[in-house]
Design an enzyme around this catalytic site. Structure first.
Site, PDB file in Angstrom:
ATOM      1  N   THR A  52       9.491  -7.080 -12.704  1.00 33.30           N
ATOM      2  CA  THR A  52       9.057  -8.512 -12.889  1.00 33.30           C
ATOM      3  C   THR A  52       7.912  -8.843 -11.855  1.00 33.30           C
ATOM      4  O   THR A  52       8.246  -8.572 -10.458  1.00 33.30           O
ATOM      5  CB  THR A  52      10.345  -9.369 -12.694  1.00 33.30           C
ATOM      6  OG1 THR A  52      11.256  -9.247 -13.653  1.00 33.30           O
ATOM      7  CG2 THR A  52       9.586 -10.916 -12.982  1.00 33.30           C
ATOM      8  N   ALA A  90       1.022  -1.161  -0.022  1.00 35.12           N
ATOM      9  CA  ALA A  90       0.083   0.036   0.098  1.00 35.12           C
ATOM     10  C   ALA A  90       0.851   1.410   0.150  1.00 35.12           C
ATOM     11  O   ALA A  90       0.439   2.389  -0.396  1.00 35.12           O
ATOM     12  CB  ALA A  90      -0.839   0.182   1.223  1.00 35.12           C
ATOM     13  N   THR A  91       2.098   1.186   0.550  1.00 30.86           N
ATOM     14  CA  THR A  91       3.010   2.333   0.730  1.00 30.86           C
ATOM     15  C   THR A  91       3.229   2.687  -0.903  1.00 30.86           C
ATOM     16  O   THR A  91       3.106   3.996  -1.496  1.00 30.86           O
ATOM     17  CB  THR A  91       4.297   2.188   1.361  1.00 30.86           C
ATOM     18  OG1 THR A  91       3.821   1.832   2.786  1.00 30.86           O
ATOM     19  CG2 THR A  91       5.109   3.352   1.348  1.00 30.86           C
ATOM     20  N   HIS A 124      -0.727  -7.969   3.303  1.00 27.48           N
ATOM     21  CA  HIS A 124      -0.170  -8.527   4.736  1.00 27.48           C
ATOM     22  C   HIS A 124      -1.178  -8.164   5.891  1.00 27.48           C
ATOM     23  O   HIS A 124      -0.867  -8.840   7.024  1.00 27.48           O
ATOM     24  CB  HIS A 124       1.164  -8.133   4.773  1.00 27.48           C
ATOM     25  CG  HIS A 124       1.557  -6.597   5.196  1.00 27.48           C
ATOM     26  ND1 HIS A 124       1.603  -6.431   6.499  1.00 27.48           N
ATOM     27  CD2 HIS A 124       1.498  -5.697   4.660  1.00 27.48           C
ATOM     28  CE1 HIS A 124       1.913  -5.013   6.614  1.00 27.48           C
ATOM     29  NE2 HIS A 124       1.917  -4.648   5.340  1.00 27.48           N
ATOM     30  N   CYS A 142       4.360   3.147  13.603  1.00 32.18           N
ATOM     31  CA  CYS A 142       5.248   3.165  12.503  1.00 32.18           C
ATOM     32  C   CYS A 142       6.392   4.027  12.673  1.00 32.18           C
ATOM     33  O   CYS A 142       7.423   3.792  12.101  1.00 32.18           O
ATOM     34  CB  CYS A 142       4.298   3.889  11.269  1.00 32.18           C
ATOM     35  SG  CYS A 142       3.330   2.636  10.423  1.00 32.18           S
ATOM     36  N   GLN A 179      -6.278  -1.247   5.414  1.00 32.07           N
ATOM     37  CA  GLN A 179      -6.912  -1.931   6.607  1.00 32.07           C
ATOM     38  C   GLN A 179      -8.290  -2.562   6.332  1.00 32.07           C
ATOM     39  O   GLN A 179      -9.033  -3.173   7.057  1.00 32.07           O
ATOM     40  CB  GLN A 179      -6.905  -0.808   7.817  1.00 32.07           C
ATOM     41  CG  GLN A 179      -5.396  -0.627   8.204  1.00 32.07           C
ATOM     42  CD  GLN A 179      -4.753  -1.556   9.170  1.00 32.07           C
ATOM     43  OE1 GLN A 179      -5.290  -2.645   9.644  1.00 32.07           O
ATOM     44  NE2 GLN A 179      -3.513  -1.313   9.448  1.00 32.07           N
TER      45      GLN A 179
HETATM   46  C1  LIG Z   1      -0.017  -0.940   6.707  1.00 33.04           C
HETATM   47  C2  LIG Z   1      -0.611   0.323   6.121  1.00 33.04           C
HETATM   48  C3  LIG Z   1       0.166   1.040   5.018  1.00 33.04           C
HETATM   49  C4  LIG Z   1       1.313   0.508   4.508  1.00 33.04           C
HETATM   50  O1  LIG Z   1       0.954  -0.700   3.651  1.00 33.04           O
HETATM   51  P1  LIG Z   1       2.339  -1.600   3.070  1.00 33.04           P
HETATM   52  O2  LIG Z   1       1.719  -2.728   2.558  1.00 33.04           O
HETATM   53  O3  LIG Z   1       3.134  -2.125   4.456  1.00 33.04           O
HETATM   54  O4  LIG Z   1       3.350  -0.682   2.453  1.00 33.04           O
HETATM   55  C5  LIG Z   1      -0.803   2.016   4.359  1.00 33.04           C
HETATM   56  N1  LIG Z   1      -1.769   2.606   4.711  1.00 33.04           N
HETATM   57  C6  LIG Z   1      -2.418   1.930   5.951  1.00 33.04           C
HETATM   58  C7  LIG Z   1      -3.807   2.580   6.183  1.00 33.04           C
HETATM   59  C8  LIG Z   1      -1.869   0.785   6.452  1.00 33.04           C
HETATM   60  O5  LIG Z   1      -2.454   0.331   7.540  1.00 33.04           O
END
Ligand SMILES: *Cc1c(COP(=O)(O)O)cnc(C)c1O
Length: 380
Positions: free
Chosen positions: A241, A73-74, A202, A327, A180
């Site tokens: 990839t 998500a980052t 994850h 974080c 989330q």
């Molecule tokens: C965990 C989280 C992220 C980051 O996700 P990653 O897949 O670890 O990069 C971004 N936004 C929210 C709301 C999260 O809980």
């Protein structure tokens, strides 16, 4: 070693053994590169990627062509926010919220440093966005509204349908960080008029290192400037990839979450409520975030500072949870989310985030409650 009770499900979840099993063949004999179109190794991998993409697309109501895989998500947030900013250089204003994850706030601050204007909206005391405040913040040069689906610290669910309607009516793109939320609450990009959505595996019993970005292709078509250039994978929007095993695991995790969501989340909600019932009578305890518009597995509480320190040392080594801001490691920072809710700094430092998961048992919840109650009785 006796492992602590794991109640830090907002930080990450264990990969479900069924997900691991689904991934294994793609580390082994089915190791091909999905982009290798000249032989069976590639076709096999490409078919597995296509199948996972279909599961994900169905989960959020999109076409498969509108989903591209990222490392999480980052990366999806960075691609969405910087990608549209670069693609629409004439509209240089972004609206987001003070309680967003750092993976949204970070790209916004970066754009500010390059001359973009960003409005960070306040929230109400329970964490919900005030829609009138959102409406008032949209300007003629606003390009994007970015509001998370579910908050990672307090679990609060923002009103996506209403936010999407406002953004669409004003001709503004709507991005949501659903890291989330995916697998926990229903997400539908049409009903919610979402133009960009960030996902990750994850937090929902999938592997770390894989996520996705939904990018609307029709009415409106969203343009995006790629942030990684190279081999042109993912329609040129995200070169690199494709990690077939992780993608297969992502698909399997979402399929399991959707299949089991109703029963699983009801059980988890009951455990969360049980924990709160145990703790609610503690003098000075405060629960943070909206009580109904909230993820079912989330309990965020704070104690008076003296009790908080005792609870902290009592839980150390016994319970894995998140304390203050998860974080930013190092010295305790008051959570920016709780500060935005108006929680005083000494309370925001003394907050505990508990996340209840697929593997959590009633006995574990009772143990945690007893540990905390023991502290309070001793120090009353
Ligand atoms: C965990 C989280 C992220 C980051 O996700 P990653 O897949 O670890 O990069 C971004 N936004 C929210 C709301 C999260 O809980």
């Amino acid at each position: 070693m006796h492992r602590p009770i794991y109640l830090d499900l907002h930080a990450t979840s264990p990969t479900d053994p069924r997900v691991v099993a689904a991934m294994m063949p793609y580390f082994g004999e089915a190791f091909g590169n999905p982009s290798s179109q000249g032989h069976g190794f590639g076709w096999e991998a490409a078919a597995a990627v296509a199948q996972a993409r279909e599961v994900l697309a169905a989960a959020i109501g999109t076409e498969v062509e509108e989903l591209i895989f990222t490392s999480g998500a980052t990366e999806a947030n960075n691609l969405a926010i910087k990608g549209v900013a670069e693609a629409y250089p004439l509209r240089r204003h972004i609206v987001t919220v003070q309680t967003e994850h750092s993976a949204v706030l970070g790209p916004c601050r970066y754009l500010e440093s390059l001359g973009w204007a960003v409005t960070y909206l306040p929230v109400q005391e329970h964490g919900l966005l005030d829609l009138a405040v959102l409406r008032a913040a949209i300007r003629p040069d606003t390009l994007l509204v970015s509001v998370m689906a579910a908050n990672n610290e307090i679990g609060v669910l923002q009103p996506l349908v209403e936010i999407g309607a406002i953004a669409r009516a004003r001709g503004v793109l709507f991005h949501t960080d659903a890291a989330q939320a995916i697998g926990k609450i229903p997400l539908d990009v049409e009903r919610m008029k979402i133009d960009l959505m960030s996902l990750t595996a994850h937090k929902v019993y999938g592997p770390k290192g894989i996520g996705a970005l939904y990018i609307r292709r029709r009415s409106p078509r969203v343009n995006l400037a790629p942030q990684l250039h190279g081999g042109g994978q993912e329609r040129g929007l995200r070169s690199g990839t494709l990690p077939t095993p992780l993608i297969v695991g992502f698909g399997e995790a979402i399929a399991l979450a959707l299949a089991e969501r109703t029963t699983e989340l009801e059980r988890i909600r009951r455990l969360r409520d049980r924990l709160w019932q145990h703790l609610a009578a503690i003098p000075g305890i405060q629960r943070h975030g909206h009580r109904e518009q909230v993820l079912p597995h989330t309990l965020n509480v704070s104690f008076p500072p003296a009790i908080a320190t005792q609870v902290q040392s009592c839980l150390r080594g016994r319970v894995a949870y998140s304390h203050a801001s998860a974080c930013s490691s190092g010295r305790p920072q008051p959570s920016h989310v709780l500060r935005a809710l108006g929680v005083p700094e000494e309370r925001a430092i003394a907050a505990f985030r508990f996340g209840i998961g697929r593997g959590t048992t009633t006995a574990e919840i009772d143990t945690v409650a007893e540990l905390i109650q023991g502290v309070v009785v001793t120090h009353a």
